[in-house]
Design an enzyme around this catalytic site. Structure first.
Site, PDB file in Angstrom:
ATOM      1  N   LYS A  71      -9.658   3.246  -5.671  1.00  0.00           N
ATOM      2  CA  LYS A  71      -8.435   3.924  -5.253  1.00  0.00           C
ATOM      3  C   LYS A  71      -7.246   3.034  -5.581  1.00  0.00           C
ATOM      4  O   LYS A  71      -7.299   1.812  -5.363  1.00  0.00           O
ATOM      5  CB  LYS A  71      -8.534   4.196  -3.751  1.00  0.00           C
ATOM      6  CG  LYS A  71      -7.411   5.013  -3.152  1.00  0.00           C
ATOM      7  CD  LYS A  71      -7.736   5.298  -1.691  1.00  0.00           C
ATOM      8  CE  LYS A  71      -6.682   6.125  -1.000  1.00  0.00           C
ATOM      9  NZ  LYS A  71      -7.072   6.450   0.400  1.00  0.00           N
ATOM     10  N   SER A 149      -7.065  10.946   1.651  1.00  0.00           N
ATOM     11  CA  SER A 149      -6.161  10.561   0.581  1.00  0.00           C
ATOM     12  C   SER A 149      -6.889   9.925  -0.612  1.00  0.00           C
ATOM     13  O   SER A 149      -6.273   9.653  -1.642  1.00  0.00           O
ATOM     14  CB  SER A 149      -5.109   9.577   1.126  1.00  0.00           C
ATOM     15  OG  SER A 149      -5.721   8.368   1.570  1.00  0.00           O
ATOM     16  N   SER A 173      -9.854   9.692   5.368  1.00  0.00           N
ATOM     17  CA  SER A 173      -9.606   9.671   3.927  1.00  0.00           C
ATOM     18  C   SER A 173     -10.790   9.252   3.062  1.00  0.00           C
ATOM     19  O   SER A 173     -10.684   9.276   1.834  1.00  0.00           O
ATOM     20  CB  SER A 173      -8.399   8.785   3.618  1.00  0.00           C
ATOM     21  OG  SER A 173      -7.238   9.348   4.170  1.00  0.00           O
TER      22      SER A 173
END
Length: 459
Positions: A71, A149, A173
């Site tokens: 990420k 996310s 997330s």
């Protein structure tokens, strides 16, 4: 594990494997808005080193030569780290995050920085299109969101662009994109994995963890990244070991199903959850309608994320830079967070002691709490979240509860629902019970093949 065996046997080349991953990231990744930066030069250098070491008989372990992505909130030396947000699009650090360093030492090959919701969703986004890379899309049906996310890691693992990815969770997330993309997601205990070099949204809630094809792989990755880090004051003096797979479990796991957790979910979510528990039948002792602690989980996590996020991005908010964020709700949400009374934040923080005690009491009776990973399949990518599935509820707020108390959780693909989209079952455990959760995952995946299903190739 299977790829590692082939790499060590010499029947598969780390360079060829990296090239395949890079090709898929470059050609397929854009279909899902899953990739920010393909790290081709670094990946090939690491793959050549892995190939030379393996040919010389030196193995760094099961991740040696395995391609992965992270990420894009983890610092990578000399490579942009954008935090998914236009104001930070050109941001470059001169060091690697601790997790990146540990994976490099384990021989893993970094192939990509993966997309994410801008600023990890801390400004109050309300739709999928909340990143300068566009809305993350699940590979199972690109009309729908891949989840936030950690949108890019979910999609990239699901589409087999990388063998595993590192996501982050503040309140959902890792579990949400894992559910929406049909992958295995492990949220570790708070403090087990160093966050040094990771974007801070909420210092008292943020966690980093693996997103993988199966629970066994999640154990291999967690073993490489867990452990104390002097550069992160919140990291604990614990590591994690995971060997050749889960050891036989001598007794049945005691599983709690909270009261109200399946009453208002989508029908397929409920059916798949019940089928998953049935598959585990002789390995678990299930207690239904367990009362979940009645505490203000949702308001507490909202207050803490809002206040700590506003503090983390105070300069951006006060400068007006939030106007450059993609999602309109983020423009105003940032200012609303600044207006939260200090007493609300302090009350939420004080409540966490009672919350930990309540969860500890629950875990005296049970090894894990089982719920659907999410009450619905993935949201439509072109609608606000409020418009997506009115009337649906996931029941007890297990995700905020687990995050507020620092407990680990795992999401496992358990079937499909509306529009051919994945559903999941999630298990929440006591602090540092990752082995139990992973063994539950290995047991379930040993009796099912959902984790082996592959989404359609993009046209």
């Amino acid at each position: 594990r299977t790829l590692a065996a082939r790499l060590r046997a010499g029947t598969l080349s780390p360079v060829a494997l990296a090239e395949l991953s890079l090709h898929r990231l470059e050609t397929i990744g854009p279909h899902y808005n899953a990739v920010v930066t393909v790290t081709r030069e670094r990946a090939l250098a690491e793959a050549r080193q892995a190939e030379a070491e393996l040919k010389a008989g030196r193995s760094r372990g099961p991740l040696h030569g395995i391609p992965y992505g992270v990420k894009d909130l983890l610092a990578t030396k000399g490579i942009p780290t954008t935090w998914g947000a236009e104001p930070y699009r050109d941001q470059v650090f001169d060091f690697d995050a601790t997790v990146i360093t540990r994976l490099r030492e384990a021989g893993a090959v970094l192939c990509a920085k993966l997309a994410m919701v801008e600023l990890a969703g801390g400004m109050g986004y309300d739709r999928a299109d909340a990143s300068f890379t566009g809305p993350g899309l699940t590979p199972w049906n690109t009309g729908f969101w891949s989840g936030g996310s950690s949108s890019g890691p979910g999609a990239a693992v699901s589409a087999r662009l990388v063998s595993f990815a590192i996501g982050s969770e503040t309140s959902g997330s890792i579990l949400t994109p894992s559910s929406y993309c049909g992958v295995t997601g492990l949220r570790p205990t708070y403090g087990l994995v160093s966050r040094h070099g990771a974007m801070a949204l909420s210092w008292t809630l943020d966690k980093l963890g693996p997103m993988t094809h199966c629970a066994d792989d999640a154990g291999l990755v967690l073993a490489a990244i867990a452990g104390h880090d002097p550069a992160d004051a919140s990291s604990v003096a614990k590591g994690f070991a995971w060997g050749s797979g889960a050891a036989p479990h001598a007794k049945r796991w005691r599983i709690a199903v909270p009261k109200g957790c399946v009453e208002k979910v989508q029908p397929a979510v409920r059916e798949n959850f019940e089928a998953a528990l049935k598959v585990l039948g002789d390995r678990v002792e299930v207690t239904r309608d367990v009362e979940f602690p009645d505490l203000p989980w949702g308001p507490a996590v909202s207050a803490i994320v809002g206040c700590e996020g506003a503090s983390a991005f105070l300069d951006l908010i006060e400068s007006g830079g939030v106007a450059k964020l993609r999602c309109p709700a983020d423009h105003t949400g940032a200012y609303a967070n600044l207006m939260t009374p200090a007493v609300d934040y302090l009350q939420a923080m004080r409540l966490r002691g009672r919350m930990r005690a309540a969860m500890a009491t629950l875990f005296e009776r049970f090894d894990a709490i089982a719920t659907p990973g999410r009450g619905t399949v993935a949201y439509p990518a072109d609608k606000s979240f409020a418009e997506a599935y009115p009337g649906i509820s996931s029941g007890p707020p297990v995700i905020p509860a687990g995050n507020l108390t620092g407990c680990p959780a795992i999401a496992l693909h358990d079937g499909f629902g509306e529009n051919g989209l994945p559903t999941s079952i999630a298990f929440l455990g006591a602090p540092f019970s990752e082995r139990t959760l992973l063994e539950l995952g290995v047991a379930y995946q040993g009796r099912t093949d959902w984790h082996q299903r592959r989404p359609p190739q993009p046209k």
